[in-house]
Design a protein around this motif. Structure first.
Motif, PDB file in Angstrom:
ATOM      1  N   GLY A 175     -71.952   5.586 -36.205  1.00  0.00           N
ATOM      2  CA  GLY A 175     -73.392   5.612 -36.447  1.00  0.00           C
ATOM      3  C   GLY A 175     -73.756   5.086 -37.821  1.00  0.00           C
ATOM      4  N   LYS A 176     -72.970   5.456 -38.829  1.00  0.00           N
ATOM      5  CA  LYS A 176     -73.224   4.993 -40.192  1.00  0.00           C
ATOM      6  C   LYS A 176     -73.037   3.476 -40.302  1.00  0.00           C
ATOM      7  N   LEU A 177     -72.028   2.959 -39.628  1.00  0.00           N
ATOM      8  CA  LEU A 177     -71.790   1.513 -39.657  1.00  0.00           C
ATOM      9  C   LEU A 177     -72.935   0.759 -38.977  1.00  0.00           C
ATOM     10  N   ILE A 178     -73.390   1.286 -37.840  1.00  0.00           N
ATOM     11  CA  ILE A 178     -74.509   0.657 -37.128  1.00  0.00           C
ATOM     12  C   ILE A 178     -75.769   0.683 -37.988  1.00  0.00           C
ATOM     13  N   GLU A 179     -75.993   1.804 -38.654  1.00  0.00           N
ATOM     14  CA  GLU A 179     -77.160   1.912 -39.547  1.00  0.00           C
ATOM     15  C   GLU A 179     -77.076   0.887 -40.683  1.00  0.00           C
ATOM     16  N   THR A 180     -75.877   0.692 -41.212  1.00  0.00           N
ATOM     17  CA  THR A 180     -75.683  -0.299 -42.280  1.00  0.00           C
ATOM     18  C   THR A 180     -76.021  -1.704 -41.796  1.00  0.00           C
ATOM     19  N   VAL A 181     -75.557  -2.043 -40.584  1.00  0.00           N
ATOM     20  CA  VAL A 181     -75.836  -3.369 -40.029  1.00  0.00           C
ATOM     21  C   VAL A 181     -77.327  -3.542 -39.789  1.00  0.00           C
ATOM     22  N   GLN A 182     -77.985  -2.507 -39.305  1.00  0.00           N
ATOM     23  CA  GLN A 182     -79.433  -2.569 -39.090  1.00  0.00           C
ATOM     24  C   GLN A 182     -80.162  -2.905 -40.386  1.00  0.00           C
ATOM     25  N   HIS A 183     -79.803  -2.212 -41.463  1.00  0.00           N
ATOM     26  CA  HIS A 183     -80.440  -2.452 -42.767  1.00  0.00           C
ATOM     27  C   HIS A 183     -80.149  -3.862 -43.265  1.00  0.00           C
ATOM     28  N   LYS A 184     -78.912  -4.306 -43.098  1.00  0.00           N
ATOM     29  CA  LYS A 184     -78.535  -5.645 -43.566  1.00  0.00           C
ATOM     30  C   LYS A 184     -79.306  -6.724 -42.808  1.00  0.00           C
ATOM     31  N   LEU A 185     -79.420  -6.560 -41.488  1.00  0.00           N
ATOM     32  CA  LEU A 185     -80.133  -7.544 -40.688  1.00  0.00           C
ATOM     33  C   LEU A 185     -81.610  -7.599 -41.057  1.00  0.00           C
ATOM     34  N   LEU A 186     -82.226  -6.432 -41.197  1.00  0.00           N
ATOM     35  CA  LEU A 186     -83.633  -6.391 -41.578  1.00  0.00           C
ATOM     36  C   LEU A 186     -83.857  -7.043 -42.931  1.00  0.00           C
ATOM     37  N   SER A 187     -82.937  -6.766 -43.837  1.00  0.00           N
ATOM     38  CA  SER A 187     -83.053  -7.338 -45.185  1.00  0.00           C
ATOM     39  C   SER A 187     -82.989  -8.865 -45.145  1.00  0.00           C
ATOM     40  N   HIS A 188     -82.069  -9.407 -44.344  1.00  0.00           N
ATOM     41  CA  HIS A 188     -81.919 -10.861 -44.268  1.00  0.00           C
ATOM     42  C   HIS A 188     -83.108 -11.510 -43.569  1.00  0.00           C
ATOM     43  N   TYR A 189     -83.646 -10.842 -42.526  1.00  0.00           N
ATOM     44  CA  TYR A 189     -84.811 -11.399 -41.844  1.00  0.00           C
ATOM     45  C   TYR A 189     -86.059 -11.342 -42.727  1.00  0.00           C
ATOM     46  N   GLU A 190     -86.141 -10.345 -43.585  1.00  0.00           N
ATOM     47  CA  GLU A 190     -87.268 -10.264 -44.515  1.00  0.00           C
ATOM     48  C   GLU A 190     -87.196 -11.360 -45.575  1.00  0.00           C
ATOM     49  N   LYS A 191     -85.976 -11.676 -46.005  1.00  0.00           N
ATOM     50  CA  LYS A 191     -85.803 -12.721 -47.013  1.00  0.00           C
ATOM     51  C   LYS A 191     -86.016 -14.109 -46.412  1.00  0.00           C
ATOM     52  N   GLN A 192     -85.555 -14.302 -45.171  1.00  0.00           N
ATOM     53  CA  GLN A 192     -85.626 -15.612 -44.532  1.00  0.00           C
ATOM     54  C   GLN A 192     -85.869 -15.392 -43.040  1.00  0.00           C
ATOM     55  N   CYS A 193     -87.109 -15.503 -42.625  1.00  0.00           N
ATOM     56  CA  CYS A 193     -87.490 -15.126 -41.264  1.00  0.00           C
ATOM     57  C   CYS A 193     -86.867 -16.011 -40.195  1.00  0.00           C
ATOM     58  N   ASP A 194     -86.489 -17.240 -40.534  1.00  0.00           N
ATOM     59  CA  ASP A 194     -85.914 -18.141 -39.534  1.00  0.00           C
ATOM     60  C   ASP A 194     -84.386 -18.191 -39.594  1.00  0.00           C
ATOM     61  N   VAL A 195     -83.760 -17.232 -40.291  1.00  0.00           N
ATOM     62  CA  VAL A 195     -82.307 -17.213 -40.384  1.00  0.00           C
ATOM     63  C   VAL A 195     -81.710 -16.930 -38.998  1.00  0.00           C
ATOM     64  N   ASN A 196     -80.605 -17.593 -38.693  1.00  0.00           N
ATOM     65  CA  ASN A 196     -79.967 -17.443 -37.385  1.00  0.00           C
ATOM     66  C   ASN A 196     -78.819 -16.440 -37.477  1.00  0.00           C
ATOM     67  N   LEU A 201     -76.665  -9.897 -34.174  1.00  0.00           N
ATOM     68  CA  LEU A 201     -77.703  -9.106 -33.515  1.00  0.00           C
ATOM     69  C   LEU A 201     -77.251  -8.685 -32.118  1.00  0.00           C
ATOM     70  N   GLY A 202     -76.610  -9.602 -31.409  1.00  0.00           N
ATOM     71  CA  GLY A 202     -76.080  -9.262 -30.088  1.00  0.00           C
ATOM     72  C   GLY A 202     -74.997  -8.210 -30.160  1.00  0.00           C
ATOM     73  N   ARG A 203     -74.118  -8.326 -31.157  1.00  0.00           N
ATOM     74  CA  ARG A 203     -73.058  -7.332 -31.344  1.00  0.00           C
ATOM     75  C   ARG A 203     -73.664  -5.962 -31.680  1.00  0.00           C
ATOM     76  N   LEU A 204     -74.723  -5.977 -32.463  1.00  0.00           N
ATOM     77  CA  LEU A 204     -75.399  -4.717 -32.820  1.00  0.00           C
ATOM     78  C   LEU A 204     -75.977  -4.054 -31.582  1.00  0.00           C
ATOM     79  N   LEU A 205     -76.612  -4.834 -30.713  1.00  0.00           N
ATOM     80  CA  LEU A 205     -77.170  -4.282 -29.479  1.00  0.00           C
ATOM     81  C   LEU A 205     -76.070  -3.659 -28.620  1.00  0.00           C
ATOM     82  N   GLU A 206     -74.934  -4.324 -28.553  1.00  0.00           N
ATOM     83  CA  GLU A 206     -73.817  -3.796 -27.773  1.00  0.00           C
ATOM     84  C   GLU A 206     -73.309  -2.478 -28.354  1.00  0.00           C
ATOM     85  N   ALA A 207     -73.164  -2.433 -29.677  1.00  0.00           N
ATOM     86  CA  ALA A 207     -72.692  -1.207 -30.330  1.00  0.00           C
ATOM     87  C   ALA A 207     -73.683  -0.067 -30.133  1.00  0.00           C
ATOM     88  N   GLN A 208     -74.972  -0.362 -30.249  1.00  0.00           N
ATOM     89  CA  GLN A 208     -75.997   0.674 -30.057  1.00  0.00           C
ATOM     90  C   GLN A 208     -75.972   1.206 -28.628  1.00  0.00           C
TER      91      GLN A 208
END
Length: 228
Positions: A175-196, A201-208
């Motif tokens: 759970g802690k690892l998934i939470e970390t990935v969530q924060h990292k992804l949000l941070s990167h999308y906030e910095k650069q909205c068109d980042v690929n 993201l798919g791996r995160l959905l699978e883990a969740q």
């Protein structure tokens, strides 16, 4: 030998008619024929390479090959691992991934190490040898994320480690690892909205979906994860 296997697969695709010339959504209309015998013959060089590398890596010493040569081997092996997984030759794929980790460590190639480690970790459950690989890979991933290099590979690794701990019933760590990935992804999308970052993201959905199997939308998340 790994490169030869890639050429053999491409040649078999042409000669055996593996490529789909007319796309259709109806599986009954698909006339493509691809037999296990054809695949085995085309991938034969890669299977021989796995056996050869497995013998070599046991007594391999640092300095026996240049770092540049080892890096090329590990990078080519990354492609071959995925090819073997696609053909459901899991034992060969995981053995090659382990060899890739060993060579990448000798070469100091952190990115290749993470890619090979992710494959091993994702397909493993409660293994002391894998635990050691996780420790090293997580350190490399932290260094790459700090320097903003190959962030997606690092995030995929965190998700794969989370999946490993879910299968090992260590839900708090997962759970802690998934939470970390969530924060990292949000941070990167906030910095650069068109980042690929579709792969992570798919791996995160699978883990969740694996962490919360009774959440209602988990099946949809799992399907999305596989698609991504």
């Amino acid at each position: 030998m790994l490169l030869k296997s890639e050429y053999d697969m491409a040649e078999a695709s042409q000669n055996c008619g593996w490529k789909v010339t007319e796309h259709t959504t109806d599986p009954d209309q698909d006339r493509t024929v691809r037999t296990m015998q054809q695949e085995y013959e085309a991938i034969g060089s890669a299977l021989q390479a796995v056996q050869l590398y497995s013998d070599v890596v046991r007594g391999f010493e640092t300095g026996a090959l240049s770092n540049a040569t080892l890096q090329r081997i590990t990078q080519i092996a990354c492609v071959s691992v995925q090819q073997l997984l696609h053909l459901h030759m899991f034992a060969f794929a995981l053995q090659l991934a382990y060899v890739g980790c060993c060579f990448a460590e000798h070469a100091g190639d952190k990115e290749s190490y993470i890619l090979h480690a992710s494959t091993l970790i994702y397909h493993s459950v409660k293994n002391k040898q894998v635990d050691a690989i996780i420790t090293r890979a997580m350190r490399f991933a932290n260094e790459l994320m700090t320097s903003e290099k190959n962030v997606e590979a690092s995030l995929c690794l965190l998700c794969d480690v989370a999946i490993y701990y879910i299968k090992s019933e260590c839900f708090y760590i997962a759970g802690k690892l998934i939470e970390t990935v969530q924060h990292k992804l949000l941070s990167h999308y906030e910095k650069q909205c068109d980042v690929n970052l579709e792969l992570s993201l798919g791996r995160l959905l699978e883990a969740q979906a694996m962490l919360c199997p009774g959440s209602g939308l988990s099946m949809l998340s799992a399907v999305n994860g596989v698609h991504r």
